[in-house]
Design a protein around this motif. Sequence first.
Motif, PDB file in Angstrom:
ATOM      1  N   VAL A 168      66.707   2.255  67.804  1.00 12.62           N
ATOM      2  CA  VAL A 168      68.034   2.846  67.985  1.00 12.62           C
ATOM      3  C   VAL A 168      68.978   1.857  68.657  1.00 12.62           C
ATOM      4  CG1 VAL A 168      67.070   5.167  68.169  1.00 12.62           C
ATOM      5  CG2 VAL A 168      67.532   3.868  70.243  1.00 12.62           C
ATOM      6  N   ALA A 169      70.253   2.139  68.478  1.00 12.07           N
ATOM      7  CA  ALA A 169      71.317   1.357  69.117  1.00 12.07           C
ATOM      8  C   ALA A 169      72.562   2.236  69.187  1.00 12.07           C
ATOM      9  CB  ALA A 169      71.593   0.082  68.329  1.00 12.07           C
ATOM     10  N   SER A 170      73.602   1.751  69.850  1.00 15.47           N
ATOM     11  CA  SER A 170      74.855   2.504  69.907  1.00 15.47           C
ATOM     12  C   SER A 170      75.461   2.608  68.509  1.00 15.47           C
ATOM     13  CB  SER A 170      75.839   1.831  70.861  1.00 15.47           C
ATOM     14  OG  SER A 170      76.159   0.536  70.390  1.00 15.47           O
ATOM     15  N   ALA A 171      76.287   3.636  68.300  1.00 18.36           N
ATOM     16  CA  ALA A 171      76.865   3.882  66.974  1.00 18.36           C
ATOM     17  C   ALA A 171      77.744   2.724  66.500  1.00 18.36           C
ATOM     18  CB  ALA A 171      77.660   5.179  66.995  1.00 18.36           C
ATOM     19  N   ASP A 172      78.310   1.969  67.438  1.00 13.60           N
ATOM     20  CA  ASP A 172      79.175   0.842  67.052  1.00 13.60           C
ATOM     21  C   ASP A 172      78.458  -0.510  67.167  1.00 13.60           C
ATOM     22  OD1 ASP A 172      78.975   0.714  69.778  1.00 13.60           O
ATOM     23  OD2 ASP A 172      81.128   0.697  70.184  1.00 13.60           O
ATOM     24  N   HIS A 173      77.149  -0.487  67.206  1.00 10.40           N
ATOM     25  CA  HIS A 173      76.364  -1.726  67.319  1.00 10.40           C
ATOM     26  C   HIS A 173      76.488  -2.539  66.030  1.00 10.40           C
ATOM     27  CE1 HIS A 173      72.855  -4.359  67.900  1.00 10.40           C
ATOM     28  NE2 HIS A 173      72.868  -3.990  69.182  1.00 10.40           N
ATOM     29  N   PRO A 174      76.488  -3.860  66.117  1.00 10.50           N
ATOM     30  CA  PRO A 174      76.580  -4.700  64.911  1.00 10.50           C
ATOM     31  C   PRO A 174      75.480  -4.444  63.889  1.00 10.50           C
ATOM     32  CG  PRO A 174      77.012  -6.008  66.874  1.00 10.50           C
ATOM     33  CD  PRO A 174      76.581  -4.660  67.349  1.00 10.50           C
ATOM     34  N   PRO A 182      64.758 -10.930  60.656  1.00  7.43           N
ATOM     35  CA  PRO A 182      64.253 -11.430  61.940  1.00  7.43           C
ATOM     36  C   PRO A 182      65.325 -12.169  62.736  1.00  7.43           C
ATOM     37  CG  PRO A 182      62.596 -11.761  60.254  1.00  7.43           C
ATOM     38  CD  PRO A 182      63.824 -11.266  59.543  1.00  7.43           C
ATOM     39  N   GLU A 183      66.147 -12.936  62.063  1.00  9.48           N
ATOM     40  CA  GLU A 183      67.203 -13.685  62.755  1.00  9.48           C
ATOM     41  C   GLU A 183      68.223 -12.741  63.369  1.00  9.48           C
ATOM     42  OE1 GLU A 183      70.543 -17.171  61.862  1.00  9.48           O
ATOM     43  OE2 GLU A 183      69.313 -16.382  60.233  1.00  9.48           O
ATOM     44  N   GLN A 184      68.642 -11.726  62.608  1.00  8.39           N
ATOM     45  CA  GLN A 184      69.626 -10.768  63.126  1.00  8.39           C
ATOM     46  C   GLN A 184      69.068  -9.984  64.311  1.00  8.39           C
ATOM     47  OE1 GLN A 184      70.234  -8.754  59.353  1.00  8.39           O
ATOM     48  NE2 GLN A 184      72.347  -9.504  59.227  1.00  8.39           N
ATOM     49  N   LEU A 185      67.833  -9.531  64.191  1.00  2.00           N
ATOM     50  CA  LEU A 185      67.239  -8.732  65.266  1.00  2.00           C
ATOM     51  C   LEU A 185      67.043  -9.572  66.525  1.00  2.00           C
ATOM     52  CD1 LEU A 185      66.156  -5.779  65.578  1.00  2.00           C
ATOM     53  CD2 LEU A 185      63.871  -6.710  65.253  1.00  2.00           C
ATOM     54  N   GLY A 186      66.729 -10.850  66.335  1.00  3.68           N
ATOM     55  CA  GLY A 186      66.459 -11.727  67.478  1.00  3.68           C
ATOM     56  C   GLY A 186      67.674 -12.047  68.322  1.00  3.68           C
ATOM     57  N   LYS A 187      68.858 -11.677  67.868  1.00  2.00           N
ATOM     58  CA  LYS A 187      70.084 -11.970  68.627  1.00  2.00           C
ATOM     59  C   LYS A 187      70.326 -10.983  69.765  1.00  2.00           C
ATOM     60  CE  LYS A 187      72.614 -14.053  64.732  1.00  2.00           C
ATOM     61  NZ  LYS A 187      73.799 -13.914  63.853  1.00  2.00           N
ATOM     62  N   PHE A 188      69.599  -9.866  69.754  1.00  2.00           N
ATOM     63  CA  PHE A 188      69.918  -8.809  70.717  1.00  2.00           C
ATOM     64  C   PHE A 188      68.753  -8.540  71.675  1.00  2.00           C
ATOM     65  CE2 PHE A 188      72.448  -8.109  66.920  1.00  2.00           C
ATOM     66  CZ  PHE A 188      73.732  -8.014  67.454  1.00  2.00           C
ATOM     67  N   ASN A 189      69.127  -8.164  72.889  1.00  2.00           N
ATOM     68  CA  ASN A 189      68.151  -7.835  73.927  1.00  2.00           C
ATOM     69  C   ASN A 189      67.767  -6.348  73.839  1.00  2.00           C
ATOM     70  OD1 ASN A 189      68.235 -10.457  74.824  1.00  2.00           O
ATOM     71  ND2 ASN A 189      69.789 -10.046  76.388  1.00  2.00           N
ATOM     72  N   TRP A 190      66.751  -5.984  74.628  1.00  2.00           N
ATOM     73  CA  TRP A 190      66.178  -4.643  74.531  1.00  2.00           C
ATOM     74  C   TRP A 190      66.149  -3.916  75.881  1.00  2.00           C
ATOM     75  CZ3 TRP A 190      63.468  -2.618  70.045  1.00  2.00           C
ATOM     76  CH2 TRP A 190      63.461  -3.497  68.945  1.00  2.00           C
ATOM     77  N   LEU A 191      66.151  -2.597  75.802  1.00  2.00           N
ATOM     78  CA  LEU A 191      65.852  -1.714  76.936  1.00  2.00           C
ATOM     79  C   LEU A 191      64.578  -0.955  76.552  1.00  2.00           C
ATOM     80  CD1 LEU A 191      68.297   0.632  78.852  1.00  2.00           C
ATOM     81  CD2 LEU A 191      66.013   1.378  78.223  1.00  2.00           C
ATOM     82  N   LEU A 192      63.488  -1.212  77.273  1.00  2.00           N
ATOM     83  CA  LEU A 192      62.192  -0.657  76.895  1.00  2.00           C
ATOM     84  C   LEU A 192      61.396  -0.221  78.126  1.00  2.00           C
ATOM     85  CD1 LEU A 192      60.978  -3.162  74.132  1.00  2.00           C
ATOM     86  CD2 LEU A 192      61.746  -0.805  73.792  1.00  2.00           C
ATOM     87  N   PRO A 193      60.358   0.594  77.905  1.00  2.00           N
ATOM     88  CA  PRO A 193      59.455   0.941  79.009  1.00  2.00           C
ATOM     89  C   PRO A 193      58.546  -0.239  79.348  1.00  2.00           C
ATOM     90  CG  PRO A 193      58.671   1.907  76.972  1.00  2.00           C
ATOM     91  CD  PRO A 193      60.016   1.314  76.666  1.00  2.00           C
ATOM     92  N   SER A 194      57.759  -0.082  80.380  1.00  2.00           N
ATOM     93  CA  SER A 194      56.879  -1.160  80.826  1.00  2.00           C
ATOM     94  C   SER A 194      55.820  -1.486  79.778  1.00  2.00           C
ATOM     95  CB  SER A 194      56.206  -0.778  82.147  1.00  2.00           C
ATOM     96  OG  SER A 194      55.405   0.361  81.968  1.00  2.00           O
ATOM     97  N   VAL A 231      72.174   2.479  76.700  1.00  2.00           N
ATOM     98  CA  VAL A 231      72.106   1.945  75.338  1.00  2.00           C
ATOM     99  C   VAL A 231      73.437   2.174  74.619  1.00  2.00           C
ATOM    100  CG1 VAL A 231      70.855   2.037  73.137  1.00  2.00           C
ATOM    101  CG2 VAL A 231      69.624   2.411  75.285  1.00  2.00           C
ATOM    102  N   VAL A 232      74.041   3.334  74.862  1.00  2.00           N
ATOM    103  CA  VAL A 232      75.337   3.647  74.243  1.00  2.00           C
ATOM    104  C   VAL A 232      76.407   2.662  74.682  1.00  2.00           C
ATOM    105  CG1 VAL A 232      77.193   5.363  74.105  1.00  2.00           C
ATOM    106  CG2 VAL A 232      74.803   6.101  74.005  1.00  2.00           C
ATOM    107  N   GLU A 233      76.403   2.285  75.953  1.00  2.00           N
ATOM    108  CA  GLU A 233      77.475   1.465  76.521  1.00  2.00           C
ATOM    109  C   GLU A 233      77.219  -0.031  76.387  1.00  2.00           C
ATOM    110  OE1 GLU A 233      80.267   2.655  77.554  1.00  2.00           O
ATOM    111  OE2 GLU A 233      79.655   4.758  77.323  1.00  2.00           O
TER     112      GLU A 233
END
Length: 296
Positions: A168-174, A182-194, A231-233
């Motif tokens: 998931v990502a915010s509704a206005d995410h690229p 893989p290249e596109q996904l690798g540009k963004f950081n994550w918020l995840l559990p431990s 994640v939204v913001e």
Amino acid sequence: MELKDLRYFLAIRETGHLGRAAISLGITQPALSKCIQRLEKIYATRLILKVGRGIRLTEAGVLLCDRVQKIVQSMEETQREMKSLSEGTAGYVRIGAAATAAEFMLPQLARELLCEAPDVRIDVKVGMNDFLQNMLRENQLDIILGFLPDYDTEFVRRPLLDDPVVLVASADHPLAGIHPTPEQLGKFNWLLPSRNVATRQWLEQRLQGGGYPPPRIQIETNSLATLRSVVVETQLLSFLSRRCLQALESVIPLVEIPMPLLVMPRTFGLQFHSLSELSPVARQVVQIAERHWRYE
């Protein structure tokens, strides 16, 4: 001293007459007289006096009646409480709930439980599955309501419903609406559990197996549910329940990134040591859950 003797003595006070008391109790008057004799022998004092055709309680008899009334009331109350406990309509149950289950399943479960067992007390602990399983292992919980790990055979498992986890990502995410490379996904950081949480482990294994870079964790949390707005913001990616995503669609602008590789099959259900070890009210929780969510 028997409890029935004390009940008989209360009947004597209520009627003020040995004959009428014996009739109300369904026993003979001589049997009732012997009851009085037993009590007077135990307490070494007179309890009643004959007055004309009736009787009168002595001061000791009045005191005994007052004490006996309290004993009988306490015994009756205890009997009612024990009956409620044995029937599962009262008691105390400790439930551990995953955040998603606490938000979307526990309210319905609690509503039905409180309707059927209005005197029950519920202690709820919300947390990640590893935390809850440790509590169950140490007998600090009776039941876990959360997702069922495929590999776990330590506890009894009762599946209730399927709830896949998705990217998931915010509704206005690229990446919104895009199946990322893989290249596109690798540009963004994550918020995840431990890292010790099963969903995180599954995600990392799938990314690696699909030729994608490992997730760069920018925010690590023990409760994704409370950080959905983060994640939204931001442009952070995360991994959330599809059921949660759909339920909050009109409230929180999050979207699923269309990536079948990262759709994690997941089943929510109950975990506990054994049905025979559960209290009646805890078994009632299991019955209500299985009746409400008929897993097929």
